[in-house]
Write a protein that holds these residues in place. Structure first.
Motif, short mmCIF file in Angstrom:
data_model
loop_
_atom_site.label_atom_id
_atom_site.label_comp_id
_atom_site.label_asym_id
_atom_site.label_seq_id
_atom_site.Cartn_x
_atom_site.Cartn_y
_atom_site.Cartn_z
N UNK A 124 0.82 -1.19 0.00
CA UNK A 124 0.00 0.00 0.00
C UNK A 124 0.86 1.25 0.00
N UNK A 125 0.22 2.36 0.31
CA UNK A 125 0.89 3.66 0.38
C UNK A 125 0.59 4.27 1.74
N UNK A 126 1.62 4.85 2.37
CA UNK A 126 1.47 5.54 3.66
C UNK A 126 1.71 7.02 3.44
N UNK A 127 0.79 7.84 3.94
CA UNK A 127 0.98 9.29 3.84
C UNK A 127 0.46 9.95 5.11
N UNK A 128 0.98 11.13 5.38
CA UNK A 128 0.59 11.85 6.59
C UNK A 128 1.79 12.50 7.23
N UNK A 129 1.72 12.70 8.54
CA UNK A 129 2.74 13.46 9.25
C UNK A 129 3.40 12.63 10.35
N UNK A 130 4.72 12.81 10.46
CA UNK A 130 5.51 12.31 11.58
C UNK A 130 5.98 13.53 12.35
N UNK A 131 5.72 13.57 13.66
CA UNK A 131 6.10 14.70 14.49
C UNK A 131 7.17 14.26 15.50
N UNK A 132 8.26 15.00 15.52
CA UNK A 132 9.36 14.70 16.44
C UNK A 132 9.79 16.02 17.07
N UNK A 133 9.64 16.12 18.40
CA UNK A 133 9.92 17.39 19.05
C UNK A 133 8.98 18.46 18.51
N UNK A 134 9.53 19.57 18.05
CA UNK A 134 8.73 20.65 17.48
C UNK A 134 8.63 20.56 15.96
N UNK A 135 9.27 19.55 15.38
CA UNK A 135 9.33 19.43 13.92
C UNK A 135 8.21 18.52 13.40
N UNK A 136 7.73 18.86 12.22
CA UNK A 136 6.71 18.06 11.54
C UNK A 136 7.25 17.66 10.17
N UNK A 137 7.17 16.37 9.85
CA UNK A 137 7.66 15.85 8.58
C UNK A 137 6.52 15.18 7.84
N UNK A 138 6.31 15.60 6.62
CA UNK A 138 5.27 14.99 5.79
C UNK A 138 5.87 13.82 5.02
N UNK A 139 5.20 12.69 5.06
CA UNK A 139 5.69 11.54 4.30
C UNK A 139 4.61 11.04 3.34
N UNK A 140 5.08 10.48 2.25
CA UNK A 140 4.21 9.88 1.23
C UNK A 140 5.06 8.82 0.55
N UNK A 141 4.93 7.57 1.02
CA UNK A 141 5.86 6.54 0.59
C UNK A 141 5.22 5.16 0.64
N UNK A 142 5.85 4.18 0.01
CA UNK A 142 5.30 2.82 0.08
C UNK A 142 5.21 2.32 1.51
N UNK A 143 4.20 1.54 1.79
CA UNK A 143 4.02 0.97 3.12
C UNK A 143 3.29 -0.35 3.04
N UNK A 144 3.51 -1.18 4.02
CA UNK A 144 2.87 -2.50 4.07
C UNK A 144 2.11 -2.63 5.38
N UNK A 145 0.89 -3.15 5.30
CA UNK A 145 0.04 -3.31 6.48
C UNK A 145 -0.31 -4.79 6.65
N UNK A 146 -0.06 -5.29 7.87
CA UNK A 146 -0.28 -6.71 8.18
C UNK A 146 -1.30 -6.80 9.31
N UNK A 147 -2.38 -7.54 9.06
CA UNK A 147 -3.35 -7.82 10.12
C UNK A 147 -3.37 -9.32 10.37
N UNK A 148 -4.36 -9.80 11.11
CA UNK A 148 -4.38 -11.21 11.47
C UNK A 148 -4.50 -12.13 10.25
N UNK A 149 -4.93 -11.58 9.13
CA UNK A 149 -5.06 -12.39 7.91
C UNK A 149 -3.79 -12.38 7.08
N UNK A 150 -2.79 -11.60 7.50
CA UNK A 150 -1.55 -11.47 6.72
C UNK A 150 -0.37 -11.79 7.63
#
Length: 201
Positions: A124-150
């Protein structure tokens, strides 16, 4: 036990990481690990193995930790929220020191979405914000999601970019390597016993 795992990494974005929530018989485990955060050396860790089970949905709360996983559309669209304090470790091996992770305290937040891609899940694709301290980083990159069926991802062959170690508490740990495999970055997953000698970078 039920568990949910989100991995994200991109050759075009320095930030990579993963989120994992496990619901066990009477307790929940929560992990967020981040590497490659600009101006932050080492590994950022949010880990708690003593979280009360959610009262509703997949929302968890503990001292200094709030996190929520929300299923918007089963196996197609999930959101991940986090407000917490984590610690910065100089190296992956620091995670396995007696007494737990000890490092610089850092505010960590997530506001991420995973959407299924062709051939997924888990792809899949992951997008949104990562916040570290006072900084905000926007990401839009490939991502994999695993649930009980995976099933969890397994070992992967490739060039190691970073290594993360997660103590389990029974004399074992999980080793996750961020690897360059062909033209993409992927996270491997394996359980290890005994002392660790990671190829951390």
């Amino acid at each position: 036990m039920s568990r949910w795992l989100l991995d994200f990494a991109s050759a075009d974005d320095p930030i990579a990481g993963f989120v994992r929530l496990e619901l066990r018989t009477d307790i929940a485990w929560y992990w967020t690990y981040l590497v490659g955060v600009p101006d932050v050396a080492g590994v950022l860790v949010v880990r708690d193995h003593e979280v009360l089970l959610p009262r509703q949905g997949l929302e968890i709360r503990a001292d200094g930790l709030w996190a929520e996983l929300t299923c918007e559309t089963p196996r197609e669209h999930w959101t991940f929220g986090l407000e917490s304090f984590g610690v910065r470790l100089d190296s992956a091996a620091d995670a396995l020191r007696p007494g737990g992770e000890i490092g610089d305290r850092v505010a960590v937040g997530l506001d991420l979405e995973w959407e299924v891609a062709t051939g997924g899940p888990p792809a899949g694709v992951v997008h949104g914000d990562v916040l570290v301290g006072r900084a905000r980083f926007e990401i839009d990159e490939p991502g994999a999601f695993y649930d009980d069926e995976t099933p969890d991802p397994g070992p992967v062959e490739g060039e190691t970019i970073a290594t993360v170690l997660v103590p389990i508490g029974d004399g074992t740990h999980v080793e996750r390597r961020l690897l360059r495999a062909a033209d993409r970055l992927v996270w491997s997953f394996s359980r290890k016993a005994g002392p660790a000698r990671p190829e951390a970078r």
